[in-house]
Write a protein that holds these residues in place. Structure first.
Motif, mmCIF file in Angstrom:
data_model
loop_
_atom_site.group_PDB
_atom_site.id
_atom_site.type_symbol
_atom_site.label_atom_id
_atom_site.label_comp_id
_atom_site.label_asym_id
_atom_site.label_seq_id
_atom_site.Cartn_x
_atom_site.Cartn_y
_atom_site.Cartn_z
ATOM 1 N N ALA A 38 0.814 -1.220 0.000
ATOM 2 C CA ALA A 38 0.000 0.000 0.000
ATOM 3 C C ALA A 38 0.849 1.272 0.000
ATOM 4 C CB ALA A 38 -0.940 -0.001 1.198
ATOM 5 N N LEU A 39 1.909 1.318 0.766
ATOM 6 C CA LEU A 39 2.716 2.541 0.828
ATOM 7 C C LEU A 39 3.395 2.894 -0.502
ATOM 8 C CD1 LEU A 39 4.319 2.668 4.374
ATOM 9 C CD2 LEU A 39 2.586 4.133 3.412
ATOM 10 N N PRO A 40 4.051 1.948 -1.185
ATOM 11 C CA PRO A 40 4.606 2.322 -2.492
ATOM 12 C C PRO A 40 3.530 2.661 -3.527
ATOM 13 C CG PRO A 40 5.664 0.346 -1.701
ATOM 14 C CD PRO A 40 4.535 0.630 -0.778
ATOM 15 N N ALA A 41 2.384 1.973 -3.463
ATOM 16 C CA ALA A 41 1.302 2.289 -4.391
ATOM 17 C C ALA A 41 0.772 3.698 -4.138
ATOM 18 C CB ALA A 41 0.175 1.264 -4.260
ATOM 19 N N LEU A 42 0.638 4.063 -2.887
ATOM 20 C CA LEU A 42 0.208 5.417 -2.549
ATOM 21 C C LEU A 42 1.250 6.446 -2.983
ATOM 22 C CD1 LEU A 42 -1.871 7.234 -1.076
ATOM 23 C CD2 LEU A 42 -0.482 6.906 0.975
ATOM 24 N N ALA A 43 2.520 6.127 -2.784
ATOM 25 C CA ALA A 43 3.578 7.046 -3.201
ATOM 26 C C ALA A 43 3.594 7.211 -4.719
ATOM 27 C CB ALA A 43 4.934 6.539 -2.710
ATOM 28 N N LEU A 44 3.384 6.129 -5.459
ATOM 29 C CA LEU A 44 3.332 6.219 -6.916
ATOM 30 C C LEU A 44 2.139 7.042 -7.371
ATOM 31 C CD1 LEU A 44 4.442 5.358 -9.672
ATOM 32 C CD2 LEU A 44 2.966 3.352 -9.513
ATOM 33 N N PHE A 45 0.985 6.820 -6.762
ATOM 34 C CA PHE A 45 -0.205 7.591 -7.111
ATOM 35 C C PHE A 45 0.004 9.081 -6.832
ATOM 36 C CE2 PHE A 45 -4.208 9.530 -5.737
ATOM 37 C CZ PHE A 45 -4.944 9.412 -6.917
ATOM 38 N N LEU A 46 0.543 9.393 -5.665
ATOM 39 C CA LEU A 46 0.781 10.790 -5.334
ATOM 40 C C LEU A 46 1.838 11.416 -6.243
ATOM 41 C CD1 LEU A 46 0.678 10.661 -1.443
ATOM 42 C CD2 LEU A 46 -1.061 11.534 -3.000
ATOM 43 N N LEU A 59 2.381 10.571 -9.359
ATOM 44 C CA LEU A 59 1.775 10.785 -10.670
ATOM 45 C C LEU A 59 0.789 11.953 -10.657
ATOM 46 C CD1 LEU A 59 1.180 7.118 -11.827
ATOM 47 C CD2 LEU A 59 2.811 8.738 -12.757
ATOM 48 N N MET A 60 -0.038 12.027 -9.641
ATOM 49 C CA MET A 60 -1.108 13.024 -9.634
ATOM 50 C C MET A 60 -0.665 14.387 -9.075
ATOM 51 S SD MET A 60 -3.539 11.682 -11.056
ATOM 52 C CE MET A 60 -3.392 10.105 -11.824
ATOM 53 N N ILE A 61 -0.065 14.392 -7.915
ATOM 54 C CA ILE A 61 0.253 15.663 -7.268
ATOM 55 C C ILE A 61 1.557 16.246 -7.805
ATOM 56 C CG2 ILE A 61 0.863 16.730 -5.066
ATOM 57 C CD1 ILE A 61 -1.191 14.928 -3.763
ATOM 58 N N ASN A 62 2.558 15.415 -7.980
ATOM 59 C CA ASN A 62 3.834 15.907 -8.474
ATOM 60 C C ASN A 62 3.776 16.249 -9.965
ATOM 61 O OD1 ASN A 62 6.511 16.630 -8.292
ATOM 62 N ND2 ASN A 62 7.256 14.540 -8.561
ATOM 63 N N GLY A 63 2.804 15.739 -10.662
ATOM 64 C CA GLY A 63 2.648 16.057 -12.072
ATOM 65 C C GLY A 63 3.483 15.211 -13.003
ATOM 66 N N SER A 64 3.942 14.071 -12.546
ATOM 67 C CA SER A 64 4.742 13.206 -13.411
ATOM 68 C C SER A 64 3.927 12.666 -14.577
ATOM 69 C CB SER A 64 5.321 12.041 -12.612
ATOM 70 O OG SER A 64 6.187 12.521 -11.619
ATOM 71 N N ILE A 65 2.638 12.533 -14.387
ATOM 72 C CA ILE A 65 1.807 12.013 -15.469
ATOM 73 C C ILE A 65 1.782 12.984 -16.653
ATOM 74 C CG2 ILE A 65 -0.426 12.908 -14.720
ATOM 75 C CD1 ILE A 65 -1.090 9.709 -15.404
ATOM 76 N N ILE A 66 1.902 14.274 -16.384
ATOM 77 C CA ILE A 66 1.953 15.265 -17.462
ATOM 78 C C ILE A 66 3.264 15.125 -18.235
ATOM 79 C CG2 ILE A 66 2.001 17.735 -17.950
ATOM 80 C CD1 ILE A 66 0.192 18.074 -15.465
ATOM 81 N N ASP A 67 4.368 14.904 -17.491
ATOM 82 C CA ASP A 67 5.657 14.708 -18.168
ATOM 83 C C ASP A 67 5.655 13.433 -19.006
ATOM 84 O OD1 ASP A 67 6.621 17.030 -17.031
ATOM 85 O OD2 ASP A 67 7.481 15.991 -15.294
ATOM 86 N N LEU A 125 10.413 6.703 -14.859
ATOM 87 C CA LEU A 125 9.913 7.164 -13.559
ATOM 88 C C LEU A 125 10.141 6.111 -12.484
ATOM 89 C CD1 LEU A 125 8.179 9.195 -11.813
ATOM 90 C CD2 LEU A 125 6.244 7.766 -12.461
ATOM 91 N N LEU A 126 9.833 4.853 -12.821
ATOM 92 C CA LEU A 126 10.039 3.780 -11.845
ATOM 93 C C LEU A 126 11.521 3.577 -11.529
ATOM 94 C CD1 LEU A 126 7.427 1.124 -12.952
ATOM 95 C CD2 LEU A 126 7.276 2.742 -11.068
ATOM 96 N N SER A 127 12.380 3.720 -12.523
ATOM 97 C CA SER A 127 13.818 3.555 -12.247
ATOM 98 C C SER A 127 14.369 4.726 -11.434
ATOM 99 C CB SER A 127 14.598 3.381 -13.548
ATOM 100 O OG SER A 127 14.564 4.570 -14.297
ATOM 101 N N PHE A 128 13.826 5.940 -11.648
ATOM 102 C CA PHE A 128 14.254 7.080 -10.842
ATOM 103 C C PHE A 128 13.850 6.921 -9.384
ATOM 104 C CE2 PHE A 128 13.738 9.915 -14.808
ATOM 105 C CZ PHE A 128 15.001 9.582 -15.240
#
Length: 92
Positions: free
Chosen positions: A22-30, A32-40, A51-54
């Motif tokens: 749950a914690l890594p999934a929550l970190a990935l979701f946050l 993507l959504m809050i940090n704006g990685s999904i836009i990049d 992104l996953l390798s970073f």
């Protein structure tokens, strides 16, 4: 009625596994959504695997932290858990 040791160990494994996922999934979701990685990713600046390798070590640290938190949660709340069934007095 006491809960068997198998149930206590299964509860420990379940809590540690769910928190470790749950914690890594929550970190990935946050991320993507809050940090704006999904836009990049959408614009093609980098890919999802980049992104996953970073963030690989960060997600692994969160998985370890989740496992520790699952153990602590089990230790304080489920270690001495006993089930009391009020109907046990009729079925002895």
């Amino acid at each position: 009625m006491h809960i068997s040791t198998k149930v206590k160990i299964a509860t420990l494994i379940y809590l540690m596994a769910t928190c470790a996922i749950a914690l890594p999934a929550l970190a990935l979701f946050l991320d993507l959504m809050i940090n704006g990685s999904i836009i990049d990713i959408w614009k093609g600046v980098y890919t999802f695997t980049d992104l996953l390798s970073f963030r690989k070590t960060l997600f692994l640290n969160f998985a370890g932290l989740g496992a520790v938190l699952g153990f602590v949660y089990w230790f304080f709340f489920f270690r001495k858990y006993r089930h009391h069934d009020p109907l046990d007095k009729y079925f002895k």
